[in-house]
Design a protein around this motif. Sequence first.
Motif, PDB file in Angstrom:
ATOM      1  N   ALA A  43      -1.565  -1.470  -4.166  1.00  0.00           N
ATOM      2  CA  ALA A  43      -2.758  -0.705  -3.821  1.00  0.00           C
ATOM      3  C   ALA A  43      -2.408   0.759  -3.599  1.00  0.00           C
ATOM      4  O   ALA A  43      -1.371   1.087  -3.024  1.00  0.00           O
ATOM      5  N   ASN A  44      -3.299   1.600  -4.095  1.00  0.00           N
ATOM      6  CA  ASN A  44      -3.236   3.037  -3.870  1.00  0.00           C
ATOM      7  C   ASN A  44      -4.101   3.311  -2.637  1.00  0.00           C
ATOM      8  O   ASN A  44      -5.251   2.899  -2.587  1.00  0.00           O
ATOM      9  N   PRO A  45      -3.588   4.014  -1.634  1.00  0.00           N
ATOM     10  CA  PRO A  45      -4.406   4.226  -0.426  1.00  0.00           C
ATOM     11  C   PRO A  45      -5.625   5.103  -0.696  1.00  0.00           C
ATOM     12  O   PRO A  45      -5.761   5.695  -1.767  1.00  0.00           O
ATOM     13  N   ASN A  46      -6.477   5.198   0.317  1.00  0.00           N
ATOM     14  CA  ASN A  46      -7.632   6.080   0.255  1.00  0.00           C
ATOM     15  C   ASN A  46      -7.163   7.541   0.142  1.00  0.00           C
ATOM     16  O   ASN A  46      -6.140   7.921   0.714  1.00  0.00           O
ATOM     17  N   CYS A  47      -7.941   8.362  -0.544  1.00  0.00           N
ATOM     18  CA  CYS A  47      -7.552   9.753  -0.797  1.00  0.00           C
ATOM     19  C   CYS A  47      -7.173  10.499   0.488  1.00  0.00           C
ATOM     20  O   CYS A  47      -6.129  11.144   0.554  1.00  0.00           O
ATOM     21  N   THR A  48      -8.024  10.398   1.508  1.00  0.00           N
ATOM     22  CA  THR A  48      -7.764  11.140   2.744  1.00  0.00           C
ATOM     23  C   THR A  48      -6.465  10.677   3.409  1.00  0.00           C
ATOM     24  O   THR A  48      -5.749  11.480   4.006  1.00  0.00           O
TER      25      THR A  48
ATOM     26  N   SER B 185       1.318  11.972   3.090  1.00  0.00           N
ATOM     27  CA  SER B 185       2.304  12.748   2.337  1.00  0.00           C
ATOM     28  C   SER B 185       2.739  13.974   3.135  1.00  0.00           C
ATOM     29  O   SER B 185       3.939  14.272   3.247  1.00  0.00           O
ATOM     30  N   ALA B 186       1.769  14.670   3.726  1.00  0.00           N
ATOM     31  CA  ALA B 186       2.091  15.888   4.492  1.00  0.00           C
ATOM     32  C   ALA B 186       2.913  15.576   5.733  1.00  0.00           C
ATOM     33  O   ALA B 186       3.770  16.359   6.144  1.00  0.00           O
ATOM     34  N   LEU B 187       2.642  14.423   6.349  1.00  0.00           N
ATOM     35  CA  LEU B 187       3.259  14.121   7.651  1.00  0.00           C
ATOM     36  C   LEU B 187       4.568  13.337   7.546  1.00  0.00           C
ATOM     37  O   LEU B 187       5.274  13.177   8.555  1.00  0.00           O
ATOM     38  N   ASN B 188       4.913  12.866   6.370  1.00  0.00           N
ATOM     39  CA  ASN B 188       6.028  11.933   6.245  1.00  0.00           C
ATOM     40  C   ASN B 188       7.340  12.415   6.859  1.00  0.00           C
ATOM     41  O   ASN B 188       7.935  11.762   7.702  1.00  0.00           O
TER      42      ASN B 188
ATOM     43  N   LEU C  45       0.904  -1.172   0.000  1.00  0.00           N
ATOM     44  CA  LEU C  45       0.000   0.000   0.000  1.00  0.00           C
ATOM     45  C   LEU C  45       0.929   1.206   0.000  1.00  0.00           C
ATOM     46  O   LEU C  45       1.623   1.462   0.989  1.00  0.00           O
ATOM     47  N   VAL C  46       0.952   1.972  -1.098  1.00  0.00           N
ATOM     48  CA  VAL C  46       2.109   2.849  -1.315  1.00  0.00           C
ATOM     49  C   VAL C  46       1.753   4.317  -1.578  1.00  0.00           C
ATOM     50  O   VAL C  46       0.887   4.634  -2.389  1.00  0.00           O
ATOM     51  N   VAL C  47       2.431   5.181  -0.834  1.00  0.00           N
ATOM     52  CA  VAL C  47       2.568   6.593  -1.187  1.00  0.00           C
ATOM     53  C   VAL C  47       4.054   6.753  -1.524  1.00  0.00           C
ATOM     54  O   VAL C  47       4.901   6.600  -0.639  1.00  0.00           O
ATOM     55  N   PRO C  48       4.390   6.982  -2.788  1.00  0.00           N
ATOM     56  CA  PRO C  48       5.796   6.842  -3.209  1.00  0.00           C
ATOM     57  C   PRO C  48       6.808   7.559  -2.329  1.00  0.00           C
ATOM     58  O   PRO C  48       7.866   6.997  -2.003  1.00  0.00           O
ATOM     59  N   GLU C  49       6.498   8.787  -1.900  1.00  0.00           N
ATOM     60  CA  GLU C  49       7.487   9.520  -1.101  1.00  0.00           C
ATOM     61  C   GLU C  49       7.626   8.958   0.306  1.00  0.00           C
ATOM     62  O   GLU C  49       8.573   9.285   1.019  1.00  0.00           O
TER      63      GLU C  49
ATOM     64  N   SER D  14      -1.478   7.123  -8.153  1.00  0.00           N
ATOM     65  CA  SER D  14      -1.407   5.853  -8.893  1.00  0.00           C
ATOM     66  C   SER D  14      -0.360   5.925 -10.003  1.00  0.00           C
ATOM     67  O   SER D  14       0.481   5.029 -10.145  1.00  0.00           O
ATOM     68  N   VAL D  15      -0.426   7.000 -10.786  1.00  0.00           N
ATOM     69  CA  VAL D  15       0.527   7.139 -11.896  1.00  0.00           C
ATOM     70  C   VAL D  15       1.944   7.309 -11.348  1.00  0.00           C
ATOM     71  O   VAL D  15       2.915   6.787 -11.897  1.00  0.00           O
ATOM     72  N   ASP D  16       2.052   8.019 -10.221  1.00  0.00           N
ATOM     73  CA  ASP D  16       3.365   8.223  -9.599  1.00  0.00           C
ATOM     74  C   ASP D  16       3.944   6.895  -9.087  1.00  0.00           C
ATOM     75  O   ASP D  16       5.164   6.693  -9.120  1.00  0.00           O
ATOM     76  N   ILE D  17       3.083   6.002  -8.628  1.00  0.00           N
ATOM     77  CA  ILE D  17       3.550   4.657  -8.247  1.00  0.00           C
ATOM     78  C   ILE D  17       4.163   3.976  -9.474  1.00  0.00           C
ATOM     79  O   ILE D  17       5.251   3.389  -9.402  1.00  0.00           O
ATOM     80  N   GLY D  18       3.467   4.098 -10.609  1.00  0.00           N
ATOM     81  CA  GLY D  18       4.001   3.496 -11.836  1.00  0.00           C
ATOM     82  C   GLY D  18       5.349   4.086 -12.214  1.00  0.00           C
ATOM     83  O   GLY D  18       6.297   3.353 -12.557  1.00  0.00           O
ATOM     84  N   LEU D  19       5.456   5.406 -12.142  1.00  0.00           N
ATOM     85  CA  LEU D  19       6.722   6.072 -12.485  1.00  0.00           C
ATOM     86  C   LEU D  19       7.840   5.647 -11.531  1.00  0.00           C
ATOM     87  O   LEU D  19       8.984   5.422 -11.937  1.00  0.00           O
ATOM     88  N   LYS D  20       7.492   5.540 -10.251  1.00  0.00           N
ATOM     89  CA  LYS D  20       8.489   5.122  -9.251  1.00  0.00           C
ATOM     90  C   LYS D  20       8.952   3.691  -9.533  1.00  0.00           C
ATOM     91  O   LYS D  20      10.142   3.362  -9.401  1.00  0.00           O
ATOM     92  N   MET D  21       8.019   2.821  -9.959  1.00  0.00           N
ATOM     93  CA  MET D  21       8.390   1.439 -10.278  1.00  0.00           C
ATOM     94  C   MET D  21       9.341   1.365 -11.464  1.00  0.00           C
ATOM     95  O   MET D  21      10.259   0.543 -11.493  1.00  0.00           O
ATOM     96  N   ILE D  22       9.121   2.241 -12.448  1.00  0.00           N
ATOM     97  CA  ILE D  22      10.057   2.301 -13.583  1.00  0.00           C
ATOM     98  C   ILE D  22      11.434   2.717 -13.073  1.00  0.00           C
ATOM     99  O   ILE D  22      12.452   2.083 -13.375  1.00  0.00           O
ATOM    100  N   GLU D  23      11.449   3.777 -12.258  1.00  0.00           N
ATOM    101  CA  GLU D  23      12.717   4.301 -11.702  1.00  0.00           C
ATOM    102  C   GLU D  23      13.452   3.233 -10.899  1.00  0.00           C
ATOM    103  O   GLU D  23      14.685   3.155 -10.919  1.00  0.00           O
TER     104      GLU D  23
END
Lengths: 344, 344
Positions: free
Chosen positions: A125-130, A136-139, A107-111, A331-340
């Motif tokens: 899995a992409n987490p719930n929006c909230t 992301s803000a608290l990381n 379950l991933v937020v890339p950063e 979701s798209v950023d997860i894909g980009l991170k996987m390529i990276e």
Amino acid sequence: MKKYKVAIVGATGAVGREMLRCIFQFNFPFESLKLLASARSAGKVIEFEGQEFVVEELTENSFEGVDVAFWSAGGSISEKYMPYAVKAGCINIDNTSHFRMDPEVPLVVPEVNAEALKDHKGIIANPNCTTIIMASALNRLNEYFDIERIVVSTYQAVSGAGVAGMEELYRQSQEVLDGKEPVAKTLPCASDKKHYPIAFNCIPQVDKFDLDNAFTKEEMKMVNETKKIFNKDIKVNATCVRVPVLRGHSESVYIETKKPLDMDKVFELLSDSHGVDLYDDIENQIYPMATLFIGDELVHVGRVRKDLDNDHGLSMWIVSDQLMKGAAYNSVDIGLKMIEMGLL
Amino acid sequence: MKKYKVAIVGATGAVGREMLRCIFQFNFPFESLKLLASARSAGKVIEFEGQEFVVEELTENSFEGVDVAFWSAGGSISEKYMPYAVKAGCINIDNTSHFRMDPEVPLVVPEVNAEALKDHKGIIANPNCTTIIMASALNRLNEYFDIERIVVSTYQAVSGAGVAGMEELYRQSQEVLDGKEPVAKTLPCASDKKHYPIAFNCIPQVDKFDLDNAFTKEEMKMVNETKKIFNKDIKVNATCVRVPVLRGHSESVYIETKKPLDMDKVFELLSDSHGVDLYDDIENQIYPMATLFIGDELVHVGRVRKDLDNDHGLSMWIVSDQLMKGAAYNSVDIGLKMIEMGLL
């Protein structure tokens, strides 16, 4: 650079449309792009950036030769069709809640936790929006100060309930302005028994209730997904509320940290957080608001202030377009991170 | 039963109008009723319950022979004219913030701290709307479980900014529906530099900022007034937010108590709290919402649930018409309580 055969499942929905936009905007390297939806939408033509895409019907055989699919067509669709996609060798990035708490599914937020992507078995899995927006803000604050618990109240836009939610708010607002009774058909939750007007109202229900603990499923997503993403036992107390805003979720977040807070360091970390825009200058009445940031992919943070009684307590106000960072962009950023990371 | 010579100061404002209504609805025993306002409104005729009242200009001499006056014309008006009213022997119940933190002035929510009325010296302050609503809902829980701290996020209606706030939300909503740019003139705070649209938006600013601690004055009212009303050091962390609702404030309240919580007792106390309506049946999607309770004087409490990690933690959702319990009704109820206590 390798180019990928990409599919979007649920391409005609509010998030699906943003997924298409994000694939272009953030240069996801695609060779081909297949838009999938229900039989009802098949044959529909979607134009984007001068290209025409004909929507195809989602079937068990849709994923032959597809490298990566972005899903946002509802949990039951992911449940039913994703096994076929996995079997066909497609990597699946799922915006529904269906697989989020599956221990086999990252379950991933890339950063925050890109490392978890390495353990994927065909589904991410992409987490719930909230949850995404808050995580992301608290990381960086968590990395440095070690967050122990969170009390959060949300102010969620109707587009979280899809195109139908937005149409309902527009229609009801005009009904009220015309002196008529607003008619409720969708909110707070299309699949629940009762519907209430959202125009000029706040509804303290997002998704259905868990009758055992009296929290809603939306609130429990924030509780459980936050723990999984940060891979620690952060205690979360959430109240999720729908407000008459078209697009953009706001969150009033209070955190307690293990280490005492140093406000200079807090601002330094927030200024230097990937994907986070520190938008906080109260002397000039600068703070984030939902209408300011429609369509952008950042998480905007303002009203940052230390608790008056607790050196370990911090309040902030977070705003993000939940269709973007809260769904399509993440979701798209997860894909980009996987390529990276060489995982795709 | 004795009847009183009554005045309303600021009779043409959003709260003043409700004061007039409450005096009739709750049978405040008046012999005469004088409506006072600025010179601009003098001569205006207000009809109510078949009677006509001619608005008079507020002057230093308005209070000769007046027994009790209800004030809601702004802090500077109270500051300037109330000393004359006190000198004339009039008892003054003030809905502005001007005298609230004055140690000589009782700050009263009748069901919480009516005893404080005994110490009045001609002026009794009505707390801020958000504070009254929260204090009323929490009073019996505090008596029994001893509340130590509160984390609250508000969802405040535009009528908190008066008639101008309501007109602005109506107008801006139509502008947005017509595809135009909404024009902001009043909110978030008429006297502050910048104005932002409230239609389809949430603004995390109510009243001006205190630049020293980065909280707003509205938030600091909740902090300081709560301590004064409960006469103890309850720690309050508040985030006050304006939402596109016409009337009725909602509050997402999290409390921590000294004694561990017993949920049966919590529900028993909330069911038996004066002025509180426990409106909580999630199985049937029953919870308070602003649009349900316009014009009533109760504080409605729902979404009551124990924290998942803390036996001393409780969440709830509170809704009340802030023009009624949050302002006009609480003021009139102070007057009624003073009669009952033989203080008027």
